[in-house]
Structure formats: structure tokens, C-alpha cells
Enzyme design. Sequence first.
Site: not given
Length: 528
Positions: A285, A349, A402
Site C-alpha cells: 500500500e 480504495k 489495507c
Amino acid sequence: MQRFAGRIILLWGWRRALVAFAAGALAVLAQAPYDFFAVCFVSFPVLVWLLDGATGEASDGWFRRLRPAFATGWWFGFGYFLAGLWWIGQALLVEADSFAWALPFAVVGIPFALAFFYGFATVVARVLWSSDIGRIAALAFGFGLAEWLRDFLFTGFPWNAVGYAAMPVPLLMQSVSVTGMIGMNALAVFVFSLPALVAARRHLRLGLALFVILVASHVGFGYARLAAPVEPARSIDVRIVQPSVDLSEKWDASVRDRIFATLLGMSGKAPEEGHAKPQLILWPETSVPFLFTERPDALTALGDMLADGQMLIAGVVREEGGSASAGSRYYNSVVAINDKGEIVDAVDKVHLVPFGEYLPFADLFQRFGIGQLVAGPMNFAAGNERHPISLPGGLRAAPFICYEVIFPDLVAADAASSDVIVNVTNDAWFGDTPGPYQHFRQAQIRAVENGLPLLRAANNGISAIVDSRGRIIDALAVNARGAIDAHVPVSGRALLSPEQRHFNGLLIMFLFALMAFTLNVRQRLRVN
């Protein structure tokens, strides 16, 4: 045992709260990295006995009568979440000068709020309470319902759901492919609570029989599923890169080129002995320490590093809208880069971390000078949709950034049309605490649920390659820096569809609710 249970039942006031808090805190030892699930056979029976004594006066209204049950569940939950999530505060110490003031709000405030879910669970259980095995079913239903709500209410945060305590190793993970987390949470609480029957001995034989049946089914199904041969239809050679970049340097302009050069060197080295050249390279990430729009030369360098047919999937910050003065928007994204150095796909995301990646009610908080609590280069905007990324060899990857991977329904929706699950993260925020281990365990369970291999790259945390049964093919430990190569077989799909798992989980909860309701009514009729 009867005397011990009796003493717990008769506790009141601060002593009841203290025992409930301690029982909840003890239960955290069943979660990663400790995996000592036997403690739950103590914590949950104690909770049952505490609820046996959590009664109000018969003349009181519903609210007053249920208040002791709520308080008992809340203190249990506060102990559980405080002991299980204290490591969140570690992120605020990375830039302590700016964020240490928020430490009490993160370390105490989050457990304080999450404990209301377990208070709700014990209220639901107490409404259906009886003096026999029905109360065990009532508690299982209450917790199953609370954990389900925790998956989506207030943006959702189903971290350390009780069901994970029953799945410390791949042998014990396989049942979730049938029950889903909804059913596993309820079944785990039911089994963990059954020893409470030893005190009164009513329904003890029935409880013992159910215990043996459920545990034997759980273990037996796991053994059969792991023993069954899996014929790989396809495969892919993968390299996972864990650079372990110091967070204090991550966005330092003076060291960006060094960080990028390190990533290039780790990615372009010769394959490990016995491994083929990787078809896919995976970076963590926000691993690229600058915007590609500012450094087009970086894409040229990547094209030079990648061999023919190779692809890189990297976590990046993606910008839209031009300069900051023109209202730029930034996304926490993954991009797919081909061997020509071209970005061929990108996924943003969707499920952002409140206060970490964006500020809810931003105008209100900013009036008091409060910004995001986990420092980063900017606030992020949420992506609109997620889609699979096409990989070499005709495979498709479902990417999750994540903590998106902790949401079962979120993962299942995209994994159903994919061949592998990709998870990029940066758990360096939390150091060598239980946090990275808990995060990895939840990602591992997603692989089992969906019957797909998991490719996981962490800046620092636990980078790993996990097969479709939850077995770790290879991994890098916390604080390690390096790259791992693996030949990953890709075969099969989830045992059941997401809809079937969801239905099974709700059915399990319904059966516990029906059992609790029936025995509650039976007891009321007997008393009357």
C-alpha cells in the site's frame, strides 16, 4: 463449580463490572498472535453466570430490568476491545508531536464505543433468557446478531470478531466456508459457553452431546477438506516485496529516490533458487513515494525493470483534478503496470479508515483544529467501485487495500468473479504489536471463505502467500525486509456462493433464537 458459579451470580456493583471486564480481556488471548482459544471456555461461562444474576426488580419497567444485563455485556466488551485494540495507539506515536494528544481517544474511545455492541448482545440474550441450555442459545444468538451488525453499522469495524477465536489454524478454518462469519460467530459463542451448564447440571448431557457433535464436525470437516486433493487448473509465479520503509522517511522528499531504487532492486533481482521468473510482482500500500503525475520518469524506470510479460501491481497515491489549488482529489489506489511501463488498470480504495484516511464531519472537527489522526500526505477520497484486475495468464485478481480485507461481504462480492485475492497494506503504523498479526489472520480467513489464494504485500507487517485452504505457502515476518517468490496454484472456487454462506449463517442464528425462545416460553409456562 456450583459454589464458584454461585459467587459470580451474586456479584453486584463494581465487583460485577470488574469480573466482566476481566473476562472480556482474558478472551483476547484467543485471538492472534496468542491463539490460546481455551481461555474462551472460561470467559464465556463467567459471562453466562454474570448474566444469570443480572436481573432487575420485577416491578421495574423493561428498561430498568435490562440495564444490569447491558452493563454486564458492556464491561465484558470494554475489556475485550481495550485488551485487543490498544495497539491502535501505536499509530499516533509515529508522529507523536502532532498526534499524541489523541492517544486516549483512540486507545479508550474506540473500545468504549465498540463495547455497546456487546451490551446490545447481552440485552438480546437476557430477553430470551432461561435457566437451562436455552440461555446458552440466547447468548449465541445475541452475539451473532451483534457481530453481524458490527460488520456494517457506523461504517463497520468487525475486527476480532469472536468467531476468529475458533479458527487459529487451517484445520479449524474450513467450516467458515460453509457457515460464513455470521454462523461461525454464533456457533463459537455457543460452544465456548456450554461449560456453564456444569454448575447447575440441568441439560448437561444434552450440552455435552452438542459440544461433541459440533467440535467433531468442526475438526472432521477441516481434516476432510485439507486432505482432499486439489487439482490446480492454472498457476502463476509471484514475487511479494516487503521494503519495510521507515514511516518517518516515507514522504521525505530527500529520500524518495532511494526508496524507489530499493523497490526496483528488490523487484528486479534474479529469482530465488528453484523458482521461475515472476509473472506478477506485488508492492505494498502507498509504496510508491511520489505521484506518478509528478514523476513520469518513474514509469520509464519500471518499464525498464519489468521483463517481457511481467506485471507490477503497486500501491500508490493517485491524483485527479490537476493542482491542489484547482481542487485535486487523492485516492489510495493500486495500479497495474505492464512491461512497457504503462498503467493499464487502477482500483481505488472504497472503504476508507475514518480519521485515518478521511475526516468524517470534517467542517465540524476542523473548527476545533482536529484533523485526521493517522498522519499522511493528504486526505483521501473514496473510490466509487472496485473491479478485478487482469493478470498474466488470463487470471483475474480482486484487489483490497489495507483493512478492506476484514469485511467478509465486501471481499465476497468481488472474489466471486476472480481467481486470486490481492491485499496490499502498510501495518508499519502499528509496529510489532498484535495488530499486524490480527490483520493477517482475518485476511487468511477470507482466502478460506472464498476458496481463493491470497497474495498479500505489506510495507511492514506480514507479507505472505496463502493457498485457497488458508495454508501459508511462504511469508515474511514483521520487521523483515526482502522479497519472496512462489509458484501459486490457482484452482477451484468457494465451496458455497456468498449468498449461500449468508443464508446458512442467518439460519444458524435463527435456530439459536428459536431454541432460546422455545425454552424461555416453556419456563414461563412452567412457572405460571
